[in-house]
Motif scaffolding. Structure first.
Motif, PDB file in Angstrom:
ATOM      1  N   LEU A 164      86.866  19.116  -6.735  1.00 24.74           N
ATOM      2  CA  LEU A 164      86.578  18.456  -5.310  1.00 24.74           C
ATOM      3  C   LEU A 164      86.587  18.886  -3.916  1.00 24.74           C
ATOM      4  O   LEU A 164      87.607  19.568  -3.756  1.00 24.74           O
ATOM      5  CB  LEU A 164      87.108  17.195  -5.395  1.00 24.74           C
ATOM      6  CG  LEU A 164      86.601  15.859  -4.407  1.00 24.74           C
ATOM      7  CD1 LEU A 164      85.265  15.878  -3.727  1.00 24.74           C
ATOM      8  CD2 LEU A 164      87.656  15.046  -4.195  1.00 24.74           C
ATOM      9  N   VAL A 165      85.553  19.415  -3.247  1.00 21.86           N
ATOM     10  CA  VAL A 165      85.528  20.935  -1.832  1.00 21.86           C
ATOM     11  C   VAL A 165      85.509  19.348  -0.556  1.00 21.86           C
ATOM     12  O   VAL A 165      84.466  18.667  -0.916  1.00 21.86           O
ATOM     13  CB  VAL A 165      84.374  21.089  -1.916  1.00 21.86           C
ATOM     14  CG1 VAL A 165      84.731  22.720  -0.688  1.00 21.86           C
ATOM     15  CG2 VAL A 165      84.676  22.155  -3.088  1.00 21.86           C
ATOM     16  N   ARG A 212      90.541  20.674  -4.405  1.00 23.75           N
ATOM     17  CA  ARG A 212      91.278  19.939  -5.296  1.00 23.75           C
ATOM     18  C   ARG A 212      90.357  19.501  -6.462  1.00 23.75           C
ATOM     19  O   ARG A 212      89.562  19.919  -7.068  1.00 23.75           O
ATOM     20  CB  ARG A 212      91.035  18.226  -4.963  1.00 23.75           C
ATOM     21  CG  ARG A 212      92.293  17.828  -3.842  1.00 23.75           C
ATOM     22  CD  ARG A 212      93.077  17.986  -3.616  1.00 23.75           C
ATOM     23  NE  ARG A 212      93.166  17.469  -4.810  1.00 23.75           N
ATOM     24  CZ  ARG A 212      94.765  16.513  -5.020  1.00 23.75           C
ATOM     25  NH1 ARG A 212      95.388  16.198  -3.536  1.00 23.75           N
ATOM     26  NH2 ARG A 212      95.834  16.206  -5.674  1.00 23.75           N
ATOM     27  N   TYR A 240      81.672  18.516  -6.377  1.00 26.15           N
ATOM     28  CA  TYR A 240      81.803  17.118  -5.820  1.00 26.15           C
ATOM     29  C   TYR A 240      82.309  17.384  -4.457  1.00 26.15           C
ATOM     30  O   TYR A 240      83.098  18.616  -3.705  1.00 26.15           O
ATOM     31  CB  TYR A 240      82.851  16.291  -5.923  1.00 26.15           C
ATOM     32  CG  TYR A 240      82.520  15.583  -7.442  1.00 26.15           C
ATOM     33  CD1 TYR A 240      81.076  14.285  -7.299  1.00 26.15           C
ATOM     34  CD2 TYR A 240      82.973  15.533  -8.700  1.00 26.15           C
ATOM     35  CE1 TYR A 240      81.020  14.074  -8.982  1.00 26.15           C
ATOM     36  CE2 TYR A 240      82.985  15.541 -10.019  1.00 26.15           C
ATOM     37  CZ  TYR A 240      82.396  13.887 -10.073  1.00 26.15           C
ATOM     38  OH  TYR A 240      81.911  13.879 -11.510  1.00 26.15           O
ATOM     39  N   ARG A 241      80.841  17.488  -3.092  1.00 28.68           N
ATOM     40  CA  ARG A 241      81.688  18.064  -1.886  1.00 28.68           C
ATOM     41  C   ARG A 241      81.450  16.329  -1.259  1.00 28.68           C
ATOM     42  O   ARG A 241      80.978  15.428  -1.829  1.00 28.68           O
ATOM     43  CB  ARG A 241      79.758  17.997  -1.407  1.00 28.68           C
ATOM     44  CG  ARG A 241      80.086  19.282  -2.497  1.00 28.68           C
ATOM     45  CD  ARG A 241      79.023  20.593  -1.740  1.00 28.68           C
ATOM     46  NE  ARG A 241      78.200  21.613  -2.339  1.00 28.68           N
ATOM     47  CZ  ARG A 241      79.255  22.515  -2.055  1.00 28.68           C
ATOM     48  NH1 ARG A 241      80.484  23.134  -2.051  1.00 28.68           N
ATOM     49  NH2 ARG A 241      79.509  23.779  -3.334  1.00 28.68           N
TER      50      ARG A 241
END
Lengths: 124, 124
Positions: free
Chosen positions: A76-77, A85, A114-115
Motif C-alpha cells: 500500500l503506497v 506499508r 494499492y495506492r
DNA sequence: ACCCTACACTGGACATTGTCTAAGTCAAGT
DNA sequence: ACTTGACTTAGACAATGTCCAGTGTAGGGT
C-alpha cells in the motif's frame, strides 16, 4: 559469506523498511566505508535470486528491497510521500483470473499495489 | 492542439500495444522528423494527467503507455519476452483490502500485474 | 497588416538508476 | 610459495527521464 555480504544482509534485516539499492549502499558504507555500489547491487541480486529478499517496484524510480520475503503480502503506497506499508488482502488474486483470460500463459505470480493517501499527507 | 501533440496521440491510438516513451518518439519521428524527445515526454505526461492514457510499469526499465484508459483492466506479463496482454480479472481487488489493513490510508486505486510465461516462450 | 505576448517546441545538458569490465585482493588448495 | 578462482573495487558506460535557455509560432489587440 564475506564482510560485504554480511553488511548488506544486516542493513536489510536491521530496518524493516523498503530501501532502495542506493539507500542500502549508504547505510552499508557507514559500517564498511570502502564497500562499492557494484558489490551492493551484486549482493542484492543474489539475495533476490536466493529468495531471501523481494524486489518491489512501487514507483518508477528505484527498485526497493523487501526483507519480508517469507510472508506473502502486497503493498500500500502513499501517492504523495511514497510511504509503503505491507498489507494482507483477503482472498487470492491469482484465483480471480479465469482461464479464459490467461491466453495460454502459465501464470505463476501476481503483484498487487494499492495506492492512496496516508493519514499524514491527508491531514497536511 | 499542435502538430506534435496530434502525432503523439495518433501514434498511441494507431497501435493498440504498450509502447515506451522512446518507441512513441521513434514512431512520431517517422511522421514529423524534427519532433524532440522532450516534447514527446511532455505530451505523454499531459495525456496521463488528462486521463486519456495510462502509465504502466511492468518492468523496471521504461514506463509504457496504454491508450486503453477508459476500460479498467489489469496486465499479464511474460517473464521471458516481456509481452503484455490486457486482462480482466473477476471481482474488484479494492474490495479485498479490509479496513483493518488500510492503516488510515484513503485507498483510491489498485494495480494488479500477473506474471507468467506466454505460450510462445513456453514452447521454445 | 503589424507587433506582443504567451505558449509550445527544440536541442542539449544534466540527473538517476543500474550494468559491465578490467584490474586488484584474498583465501584455499597444491 | 604458486596457482586458481571467487569476490571486490572504481569507474566507465548505458538507459531512461527531466530541466533549461533559446527559438519559433499562433492568435489577440492595435
Amino acid at each position: 559469506m564475506t564482510a560485504q555480504r554480511r553488511v548488506v544482509a544486516e542493513v536489510l534485516d536491521g530496518e524493516h523498511v523498503h530501501l532502495t539499492a542506493d539507500e542500502v549502499h549508504a547505510r552499508a558504507v557507514t559500517r564498511l566505508p570502502e564497500i562499492s555500489r557494484a558489490t551492493v547491487y551484486n549482493t542484492l541480486g543474489e539475495l533476490v535470486t536466493l529468495g531471501e529478499v523481494l524486489e518491489v517496484s512501487t514507483d518508477r524510480r528505484a527498485k526497493r528491497y523487501d526483507p519480508n520475503a517469507h510472508h506473502p503480502h502486497q503493498h500500500l503506497v502513499c501517492a504523495r510521500c511514497g510511504a509503503i506499508r505491507d498489507v494482507h488482502p483477503a482472498g487470492n488474486p491469482l484465483a480471480d483470473l479465469p482461464d479464459s483470460e490467461r491466453f495460454g500463459f502459465t501464470v505463476s505470480d501476481v503483484e498487487v499495489t494499492y495506492r492512496g493517501v496516508c493519514p499524514n499527507c491527508a491531514s497536511a
